[in-house]
Enzyme design. Sequence first.
Site, PDB file in Angstrom:
ATOM      1  N   THR A 157       3.452  -0.885  -4.011  1.00  0.00           N
ATOM      2  CA  THR A 157       3.871   0.376  -3.394  1.00  0.00           C
ATOM      3  C   THR A 157       2.751   0.863  -2.474  1.00  0.00           C
ATOM      4  O   THR A 157       1.617   1.055  -2.899  1.00  0.00           O
ATOM      5  CB  THR A 157       4.210   1.414  -4.478  1.00  0.00           C
ATOM      6  OG1 THR A 157       5.325   0.902  -5.220  1.00  0.00           O
ATOM      7  CG2 THR A 157       4.579   2.755  -3.876  1.00  0.00           C
TER       8      THR A 157
ATOM      9  N   HIS B 209      10.336   6.419  -0.540  1.00  0.00           N
ATOM     10  CA  HIS B 209      10.135   6.805  -1.932  1.00  0.00           C
ATOM     11  C   HIS B 209      11.210   7.819  -2.379  1.00  0.00           C
ATOM     12  O   HIS B 209      10.942   8.730  -3.157  1.00  0.00           O
ATOM     13  CB  HIS B 209       8.734   7.390  -2.109  1.00  0.00           C
ATOM     14  CG  HIS B 209       8.078   7.022  -3.411  1.00  0.00           C
ATOM     15  ND1 HIS B 209       7.166   6.007  -3.523  1.00  0.00           N
ATOM     16  CD2 HIS B 209       8.197   7.531  -4.665  1.00  0.00           C
ATOM     17  CE1 HIS B 209       6.740   5.920  -4.785  1.00  0.00           C
ATOM     18  NE2 HIS B 209       7.372   6.826  -5.498  1.00  0.00           N
TER      19      HIS B 209
ATOM     20  N   SER C 282       8.581  -0.485 -13.049  1.00  0.00           N
ATOM     21  CA  SER C 282       7.463   0.339 -12.571  1.00  0.00           C
ATOM     22  C   SER C 282       6.198   0.114 -13.399  1.00  0.00           C
ATOM     23  O   SER C 282       6.266  -0.088 -14.615  1.00  0.00           O
ATOM     24  CB  SER C 282       7.858   1.819 -12.659  1.00  0.00           C
ATOM     25  OG  SER C 282       6.740   2.647 -12.431  1.00  0.00           O
TER      26      SER C 282
ATOM     27  N   TYR D  96       1.252  -0.108  -8.870  1.00  0.00           N
ATOM     28  CA  TYR D  96       0.374   0.927  -8.350  1.00  0.00           C
ATOM     29  C   TYR D  96      -1.045   0.422  -8.592  1.00  0.00           C
ATOM     30  O   TYR D  96      -1.481   0.302  -9.747  1.00  0.00           O
ATOM     31  CB  TYR D  96       0.570   2.255  -9.097  1.00  0.00           C
ATOM     32  CG  TYR D  96       1.768   3.067  -8.664  1.00  0.00           C
ATOM     33  CD1 TYR D  96       2.007   3.348  -7.320  1.00  0.00           C
ATOM     34  CD2 TYR D  96       2.644   3.589  -9.609  1.00  0.00           C
ATOM     35  CE1 TYR D  96       3.102   4.108  -6.930  1.00  0.00           C
ATOM     36  CE2 TYR D  96       3.749   4.362  -9.223  1.00  0.00           C
ATOM     37  CZ  TYR D  96       3.962   4.611  -7.879  1.00  0.00           C
ATOM     38  OH  TYR D  96       5.045   5.364  -7.497  1.00  0.00           O
TER      39      TYR D  96
HETATM   40  C1  LIG Z   1      12.465   9.385 -11.037  1.00  0.00           C
HETATM   41  C2  LIG Z   1      11.899   8.459 -10.013  1.00  0.00           C
HETATM   42  C3  LIG Z   1      10.750   7.743 -10.307  1.00  0.00           C
HETATM   43  C4  LIG Z   1      10.230   6.841  -9.366  1.00  0.00           C
HETATM   44  N1  LIG Z   1       9.146   6.093  -9.715  1.00  0.00           N
HETATM   45  C5  LIG Z   1       8.675   5.160  -8.839  1.00  0.00           C
HETATM   46  C6  LIG Z   1       7.609   4.303  -9.220  1.00  0.00           C
HETATM   47  O1  LIG Z   1       7.101   4.356 -10.334  1.00  0.00           O
HETATM   48  N2  LIG Z   1       7.164   3.415  -8.284  1.00  0.00           N
HETATM   49  C7  LIG Z   1       7.725   3.318  -7.024  1.00  0.00           C
HETATM   50  O2  LIG Z   1       7.288   2.498  -6.210  1.00  0.00           O
HETATM   51  N3  LIG Z   1       8.767   4.109  -6.658  1.00  0.00           N
HETATM   52  C8  LIG Z   1       9.261   5.013  -7.541  1.00  0.00           C
HETATM   53  N4  LIG Z   1      10.333   5.794  -7.176  1.00  0.00           N
HETATM   54  C9  LIG Z   1      11.006   5.559  -5.874  1.00  0.00           C
HETATM   55  C10 LIG Z   1      12.135   4.521  -6.013  1.00  0.00           C
HETATM   56  O3  LIG Z   1      11.604   3.250  -6.251  1.00  0.00           O
HETATM   57  C11 LIG Z   1      13.010   4.449  -4.760  1.00  0.00           C
HETATM   58  O4  LIG Z   1      12.201   4.229  -3.636  1.00  0.00           O
HETATM   59  C12 LIG Z   1      13.890   5.679  -4.543  1.00  0.00           C
HETATM   60  O5  LIG Z   1      14.319   6.236  -5.763  1.00  0.00           O
HETATM   61  C13 LIG Z   1      15.105   5.287  -3.709  1.00  0.00           C
HETATM   62  O6  LIG Z   1      15.875   6.406  -3.381  1.00  0.00           O
HETATM   63  P1  LIG Z   1      17.189   6.865  -4.196  1.00  0.00           P
HETATM   64  O7  LIG Z   1      16.700   7.538  -5.436  1.00  0.00           O
HETATM   65  O8  LIG Z   1      17.867   7.791  -3.250  1.00  0.00           O
HETATM   66  O9  LIG Z   1      18.012   5.645  -4.489  1.00  0.00           O
HETATM   67  C14 LIG Z   1      10.861   6.692  -8.102  1.00  0.00           C
HETATM   68  C15 LIG Z   1      12.017   7.426  -7.820  1.00  0.00           C
HETATM   69  C16 LIG Z   1      12.541   8.292  -8.770  1.00  0.00           C
HETATM   70  C17 LIG Z   1      13.807   9.039  -8.434  1.00  0.00           C
END
Ligand SMILES: Cc1cc2nc3c(=O)[nH]c(=O)nc-3n(C[C@H](O)[C@H](O)[C@H](O)COP(=O)(O)O)c2cc1C
Length: 406
Positions: A202, A302, A153, A176
Amino acid sequence: MPTRRETLKSAAAFAAAGAWPLSLRPARSPSPAEAGTGAQAESAAGADEAYSLFDFEPLAKAKMSHAAWEYVNGAAADEITVRWNREGFNRIRLMPRALVDVSKLDCRVNLLGQEMPFPILLAPTASHKATHPDGELATARAAGSCGATMVLSTLSNTSVEEVVRATKSPVWFQLYVQHDREFTRELVKRAVAAGCKALCLTVDTPISGARNREQRAKLALPPGVGYPQLTGLKIPDDPSLHLARLESSIFSSLLSADLTWKEVAWLQSFAGVPLLLKGILNPADADRAVKEGVAGIIVSNHGGRNLDTAPATIDALPGVAEKVAGRIPILMDGGIRRGTDVLKALALGATAVQIGRPYVYGLGAAGEAGVARVLRILQQEFEMAMALIGRPRIRDIDRSVLWPAT
Ligand SMILES: Cc1cc2nc3c(=O)[nH]c(=O)nc-3n(C[C@H](O)[C@H](O)[C@H](O)COP(=O)(O)O)c2cc1C
């Protein structure tokens, strides 16, 4: 007939002889450098008793701060989409074939020219040091020992250079786009120079969702922990982790609400690595992405953290796959918790999947060892699913594995 005691004894002998399926065991002992800051030693702390991805949740909850748990576990608004992500998988029934030789399983995939031992990546998740002091280094080492690709990330607490050095597996960089486009250009160049093999832009987060649990919990990063990728960025506001504050404005200083297709073309003009768009649900957007020449898309909501009541990703996937019609690879994430979920996603058009929360729970529960165990369990479950459905090779997984809707 063996007594219960004899059965238990022979099960123990079976385990001791190393007869449990291979992929739950580390491929080899980690070197001291890879073992890092004692993360392996943490494997004794309960995670050894985790046999499914769900088992990590109570372990992580017990170890993480309340605020970090709420941040990771929480989703947007009424948390309907995050629930649908799971329910969508549970609704799909499978159609096995009997009497197929499944004594040799091959779950390798080739994604954007990269050979992967199994079709599971670590989705980008922000702020690993809020979950475990070893942060992204623990995640990277685990990805390396399992052969998984980690998507780092923009909002990581460890520099991209350190992360790439910590793993022998490929690292992709999640972007981002920042208000300061020149800063963004330098950030992309920096990630590519560090060795990142692909860029995931993203596109579903022009602003953050109404993450009420995160708002209430008011997570703050531990002292001394920051966002090394954003060093030098002029931010009018303190970039606290607590992105979704109830401010006068819904806009964030770390997210670009004015991001459009223009930036997609701009990024492709200099990135020098394949560009994927993360956060596509609409088939029309998928079609446009192909026409813009991107290398791949990631069907994602997300993890239900942005637009609540957007559909489950497994429900959005078939429409996107139909539109893309094999022109570029499709990844998907959201709710993957079981090997059968991976199978279903591939059957409906994905080349590979990503997991988010499950490995963050592994990290919270047991650092590097926890992340590695999460990956091995899911890989093994996927192998089990392939064997039990009667499809020993990835290319044999198509809609015929799905039980027809009644
Ligand atoms: C704690 C957390 C932080 C996340 N941070 C980002 C991020 O910085 N950038 C991003 O594109 N998606 C982020 N996501 C989304 C994840 O990349 C992903 O799409 C999502 O967690 C998938 O679903 P799942 O948690 O059910 O496996 C984040 C998700 C979580 C749970």
